[in-house]
Design an enzyme around this catalytic site. Structure first.
Site, PDB file in Angstrom:
ATOM      1  N   GLU A 287       0.883  -1.266   0.045  1.00 39.63           N
ATOM      2  CA  GLU A 287      -0.157   0.025  -0.105  1.00 39.63           C
ATOM      3  C   GLU A 287       0.947   1.195  -0.050  1.00 39.63           C
ATOM      4  O   GLU A 287       0.657   2.373  -0.523  1.00 39.63           O
ATOM      5  CB  GLU A 287      -0.850  -0.133   1.351  1.00 39.63           C
ATOM      6  CG  GLU A 287      -2.291   0.527   0.826  1.00 39.63           C
ATOM      7  CD  GLU A 287      -3.375   0.233   1.984  1.00 39.63           C
ATOM      8  OE1 GLU A 287      -4.200  -0.706   1.878  1.00 39.63           O
ATOM      9  OE2 GLU A 287      -3.118   0.830   3.220  1.00 39.63           O
TER      10      GLU A 287
ATOM     11  N   HIS B 134       7.298 -26.993  -0.665  1.00 40.39           N
ATOM     12  CA  HIS B 134       6.570 -28.064  -1.380  1.00 40.39           C
ATOM     13  C   HIS B 134       5.428 -27.539  -2.229  1.00 40.39           C
ATOM     14  O   HIS B 134       4.516 -28.069  -2.888  1.00 40.39           O
ATOM     15  CB  HIS B 134       6.093 -28.771  -0.137  1.00 40.39           C
ATOM     16  CG  HIS B 134       7.060 -29.508   0.577  1.00 40.39           C
ATOM     17  ND1 HIS B 134       7.590 -30.916   0.099  1.00 40.39           N
ATOM     18  CD2 HIS B 134       7.918 -28.934   1.440  1.00 40.39           C
ATOM     19  CE1 HIS B 134       8.545 -31.042   1.138  1.00 40.39           C
ATOM     20  NE2 HIS B 134       8.854 -29.878   1.799  1.00 40.39           N
TER      21      HIS B 134
ATOM     22  N   LYS C 150     -14.150   0.613  -4.235  1.00 42.01           N
ATOM     23  CA  LYS C 150     -15.062   1.186  -3.367  1.00 42.01           C
ATOM     24  C   LYS C 150     -16.176   2.002  -4.007  1.00 42.01           C
ATOM     25  O   LYS C 150     -17.222   1.775  -3.938  1.00 42.01           O
ATOM     26  CB  LYS C 150     -14.387   2.077  -2.284  1.00 42.01           C
ATOM     27  CG  LYS C 150     -13.562   1.139  -1.097  1.00 42.01           C
ATOM     28  CD  LYS C 150     -13.104   2.299  -0.179  1.00 42.01           C
ATOM     29  CE  LYS C 150     -12.258   1.554   0.585  1.00 42.01           C
ATOM     30  NZ  LYS C 150     -11.636   2.404   1.630  1.00 42.01           N
TER      31      LYS C 150
HETATM   32  O1  PA5 Z   1      -3.479   1.374   6.005  1.00 41.52           O
HETATM   33  C1  PA5 Z   1      -4.508   2.034   5.910  1.00 41.52           C
HETATM   34  O2  PA5 Z   1      -4.754   3.127   5.705  1.00 41.52           O
HETATM   35  C2  PA5 Z   1      -5.782   1.022   5.404  1.00 41.52           C
HETATM   36  O3  PA5 Z   1      -5.224  -0.100   5.491  1.00 41.52           O
HETATM   37  C3  PA5 Z   1      -6.529   1.371   6.652  1.00 41.52           C
HETATM   38  O4  PA5 Z   1      -6.167   0.927   7.860  1.00 41.52           O
HETATM   39  C4  PA5 Z   1      -8.003   0.398   6.422  1.00 41.52           C
HETATM   40  O5  PA5 Z   1      -8.705   0.874   5.012  1.00 41.52           O
HETATM   41  C5  PA5 Z   1      -8.707   0.527   7.414  1.00 41.52           C
HETATM   42  O6  PA5 Z   1      -9.352   1.892   7.737  1.00 41.52           O
HETATM   43  P1  PA5 Z   1     -10.138   2.583   8.768  1.00 41.52           P
HETATM   44  O7  PA5 Z   1      -9.218   2.408  10.095  1.00 41.52           O
HETATM   45  O8  PA5 Z   1     -10.485   3.920   8.680  1.00 41.52           O
HETATM   46  O9  PA5 Z   1     -11.207   1.613   9.024  1.00 41.52           O
END
Ligand code: PA5
Length: 431
Positions: free
Chosen positions: A282, A303, A417
């Protein structure tokens, strides 16, 4: 600091000149991070978390964890992505993959998918046991945990009544804004904070990670101490293992190694691998660039994926995380008839055999054209865990600077989304 980086399995893949140029860049990037002049500098609060945390909140985290342990046999942790991976990685790293089968308090992670059966199973597992809930969402509006929380809020209220349920529900969210914060204030849940300047995937050393980890019975003081040692070691940039790791992975990427395989020889590391994949994927995968983070547990996956790694496309490099000491060991016993031909191992411990498997695999993979790095920590304990969290967070921020991307945003996660909300008819998304 217990972490060391063994670079002997990189010989032949990187020249001294390539590494030295990348190391200089890494040192500059680390300095920009330290000065706060890097891209995304409004999200670098994670850097000082091991030293500059809110003492009053930390004391409340410990008290809440103790209350959960006294009053429940199941803690349901609701969250997704950065709001769950760190806690789960820590609990399984410290307690093993079978933690929930062995521990007095089970920690169930829900709201990290939209699978109804998963949620139903979690409800089944709560039957006949006392339950507490920790709902974690920085934004307070993420669909997966929101659905799970709607289900568990009702479950808790039906089971305990509104007042007692409110005492058993803990919310970790923004300090002032958002649906979850507003609801928590209205319902009287105890709340903990995801700081404004810490993004989800960098939040494991805030209440997001610390409350579930402490509730599971692990020593968060030691985790913070390990992270603090790393923070001090990497404070100025340059001559440290984390910057070196960033320089190496960046140099390998520039030479066509586009897939990083996080590797460990202990299944208790499985969820730490998942945390790593989110952190690096990310942070780094954007603007058409970035190393693809993948993971394996060896010898298990030798394996299954072993063939590809040894012999498939030569775009892979391996980052092995190894531990000098094991928590528990077993010795292979001699057997009079030697029915299975294993007496040549008699007297050896399983950890010795596992270590030998690692050496043999490193040699084979290097021969097959896979550069390998070995990061070694002392043991699978709290201190090493804190060091590892901080090591990888720091290296990720430095690596992203070398790749030329902002480590702290995630514009790409919005695309699916929008489509999903439109298809489901969410108000504001119907066109
Ligand atoms: O790293 C990030 O920003 C995302 O993975 C969020 O943690 C994830 O989308 C969850 O978001 P939130 O804490 O707003 O529910």
């Amino acid at each position: 600091m217990s972490l060391t980086l063994n670079t002997e399995y990189l010989k032949g893949f990187l020249t001294e000149a390539e590494l030295s140029a990348a190391s200089k860049e890494a040192a500059e990037a680390a300095r920009a991070l330290a000065e706060g002049s890097c891209a995304g500098n409004d999200f670098i609060g994670w850097r000082s978390l091991p030293t500059d945390y809110d003492r009053e909140e930390y004391a409340r985290i410990k008290k809440a964890a103790a209350r959960i342990r006294e009053s429940a046999q199941v803690l349901v942790v609701i969250g997704i992505g950065g709001s769950y991976l760190g806690a789960r990685a820590a609990i399984e790293f410290l307690g093993g993959a079978h933690f929930n089968d062995l521990a007095p308090l089970k920690v169930l992670f829900v709201g990290n998918s939209i699978c109804p059966e998963e949620l139903q199973h979690a409800l089944d597992l709560c039957e006949g046991k006392d339950v507490c809930v920790n709902v974690i969402s920085k934004s307070g509006t993420t669909t997966e945990p929101a659905i799970a929380f709607r289900v568990f809020k009702k479950y808790m209220e039906d089971r305990y009544g509104k007042q007692e349920a409110a005492k058993r529900i803990f919310a970790t969210t923004d300090k002032a804004r958002g649906t979850l914060k507003e609801l928590s204030d209205r319902e009287g849940y105890e709340t903990f904070v995801v700081p404004d300047d810490v993004g989800g995937r960098y939040s494991v050393l805030t209440a997001v990670g610390l409350l579930p980890i402490a509730a599971a019975g692990f020593d968060t003081d030691k985790i913070l101490a390990g992270a603090r040692a790393a923070q001090q070691a990497y404070a100025n940039g340059g001559d440290n293992v984390s910057d070196l790791y960033a320089a190496i992975r960046s140099s390998l990427y520039r030479k066509g190694k586009k897939i990083e395989l996080y590797t460990c020889y202990d299944p208790a590391f499985t969820m730490f691998n998942e945390w790593l994949k989110q952190l690096y994927g990310e942070s780094e995968g954007k603007d058409g660039k970035g190393i693809f983070p993948a993971s394996v547990i060896f010898s298990t996956d030798l394996h299954s994926l072993g063939q590809y790694i040894q012999d498939g496309e030569r775009t892979v490099f391996e980052t092995v995380v190894a531990f000098r000491n094991v928590r528990r060991d077993l010795t292979v016993q001699a057997e009079p008839s030697d029915f299975d031909g294993l007496n040549y191992l008699a007297g050896k411990t399983m950890s010795e055999v596992n270590r030998t498997a690692m050496q043999a695999t490193l040699m084979a993979h290097v021969d097959g054209g896979v550069p390998c790095l070995v990061l070694e920590a002392d043991a699978m304990d709290e201190t090493s865990l804190g060091e590892l969290f901080y090591f990888f967070e720091h290296a990720c921020a430095v690596s992203c600077a070398l790749t030329g991307v902002n480590p702290f945003n995630q514009p790409g996660v919005e695309a699916y989304k929008k489509n999903m909300f439109r298809l489901l008819g969410k108000p504001g998304y119907t066109k």
